[in-house]
Design an enzyme around this catalytic site. Structure first.
Site, PDB file in Angstrom:
ATOM      1  N   LYS A  72       0.516   9.864  14.251  1.00  0.00           N
ATOM      2  CA  LYS A  72      -0.751   9.695  13.529  1.00  0.00           C
ATOM      3  C   LYS A  72      -1.862  10.544  14.133  1.00  0.00           C
ATOM      4  CE  LYS A  72       0.559   5.025  12.122  1.00  0.00           C
ATOM      5  NZ  LYS A  72       0.402   3.578  12.373  1.00  0.00           N
TER       6      LYS A  72
ATOM      7  N   VAL B 167       6.642  -0.086   1.038  1.00  0.00           N
ATOM      8  CA  VAL B 167       5.520   0.676   0.473  1.00  0.00           C
ATOM      9  C   VAL B 167       5.775   1.032  -0.985  1.00  0.00           C
ATOM     10  CG1 VAL B 167       4.125   2.767   0.665  1.00  0.00           C
ATOM     11  CG2 VAL B 167       4.903   1.588   2.731  1.00  0.00           C
TER      12      VAL B 167
ATOM     13  N   GLU C 193       8.873  -4.182  13.441  1.00  0.00           N
ATOM     14  CA  GLU C 193      10.137  -3.922  12.764  1.00  0.00           C
ATOM     15  C   GLU C 193      11.286  -4.497  13.591  1.00  0.00           C
ATOM     16  OE1 GLU C 193      10.385  -2.545   9.846  1.00  0.00           O
ATOM     17  OE2 GLU C 193       8.333  -1.785   9.610  1.00  0.00           O
TER      18      GLU C 193
END
Length: 336
Positions: free
Chosen positions: A190, A12, A175
């Site tokens: 989230k 990111v 991942e």
């Protein structure tokens, strides 16, 4: 011109740096990363490399935190706020666990902490929830984890979960350690943040009903007989002042719009006084998440943003909704 400091040049942070280095609206002034090789990878000039966290914070107006984890990231954000800096982060684990303390601290100092990239990547989930929360929101549900969505798709076609995870890793959906995705922890963080946006209170992850995606052959076959697909869902209802929440696989009708969401795409349905809103978008990957960070930077620069406020944690026991059920498979009929 606002000066930006970037801490962390991973997926990111590196994506944001590459995206933002030539922008005219602000200047990336300092960069800090643990691995020196990342500076070479992203062609960071020596003049922009900070020698310490303190040097970076002192030289900038906005701190971008993309290191992940909770301990160092928490200290970095709190020190930045203490020194009068605004903060942008993509760190869902940190916001879901310590968001109350961070946002209260930011408010006391008149600073802003934005974290749009923590939920939904390039899908503007938090912005949509924020706008809808001016009215009464009754339910929020959808898919917020691409890895488990991909793995369940493969499992529904007869593949073992282990093989599906292996392919997901090869194709860049998972991942190296996909535990948080498969066990539902990523999605739980989230929906916790989304709940905080609506109610002001963060549900504690350890109190949430969370089910991993390890379904058996009987459940998979039953979903097929129902002409349903199994999706890794988050669900939150706030009707009659009673909160119900769930994270895990749900069988939904194959004609539902949610059933069409595949790959790295995420989706969210928001039901409330303003009607039913369906949004979707790429929820993972370098560029979508980096764009979400960039959007938050522009919100601060253009003074178009608002201050997030979490007032506390949900203290009540968190119950799951009354879904239909076959063995361990839960069944849900969405409105869209």
């Amino acid at each position: 011109m606002k000066k930006i400091g970037v801490v962390g040049l991973g997926t990111v942070g590196g994506g944001f740096y590459d995206l933002a280095i030539d922008r005219k609206e602000f200047q990336i002034s300092k960069v800090l990363n643990r691995s020196q090789s990342k500076y070479h990878l992203h062609n960071v000039p020596t003049s922009k490399i900070a020698s310490s966290v303190e040097e970076l914070i002192d030289d900038v107006d906005i701190v971008i935190e993309t290191v992940g984890g909770t301990d160092f990231a928490y200290e970095l954000i709190m020190e930045s706020l203490e020194k009068g800096k605004d903060v942008v982060t993509a760190n869902k684990a940190l916001i879901a666990s310590k968001g109350v303390e961070i946002l209260k601290f930011a408010k006391e100092r008149g600073r802003k902490v934005l974290f749009s990239a923590s939920v939904g990547g390039g899908m503007p989930a938090l912005r949509n929830v924020r706008y809808h929360s001016f009215g009464k929101i009754k339910r929020v549900y959808g898919i917020l984890n691409a890895t488990s969505n991909f793995v369940l798709f493969k499992m529904s076609r007869g593949m073992s979960m282990e093989k599906a995870i292996e392919i997901a890793q090869q194709e860049g959906y998972a991942e190296q350690d996909p535990t948080d995705d498969i066990m539902g922890m990523d999605a739980a963080r989230k929906i916790s943040i989304i709940c905080g946006m609506i109610t002001g209170k963060l549900p504690q992850i350890e109190k949430m009903p969370i089910k991993p995606i390890n379904l058996g052959a009987d459940e998979l076959a039953y979903a097929k007989r129902l002409e349903s697909v199994i999706k890794p869902m988050v669900y939150l209802s706030l009707e009659e002042k009673k909160m119900k929440i769930f994270v895990g696989p749900l069988a939904i009708p194959s004609y539902s719009r949610i059933a069409e969401i595949d790959g790295t795409e995420n989706c969210l349905v928001i039901e409330g006084e303003s009607g039913t809103n369906f949004i979707s978008g790429v929820g993972a990957g370098k560029n979508p998440t980096a764009f979400a960070v960039l959007a938050d930077v522009f919100s601060i620069i253009n003074e178009e943003t608002y201050r997030f406020e979490f007032n506390g944690y949900v203290s009540d026991k968190l119950n799951e909704p009354p879904f239909g059920e076959f063995k361990s498979l839960k069944i849900f009929r969405p409105s869209i």
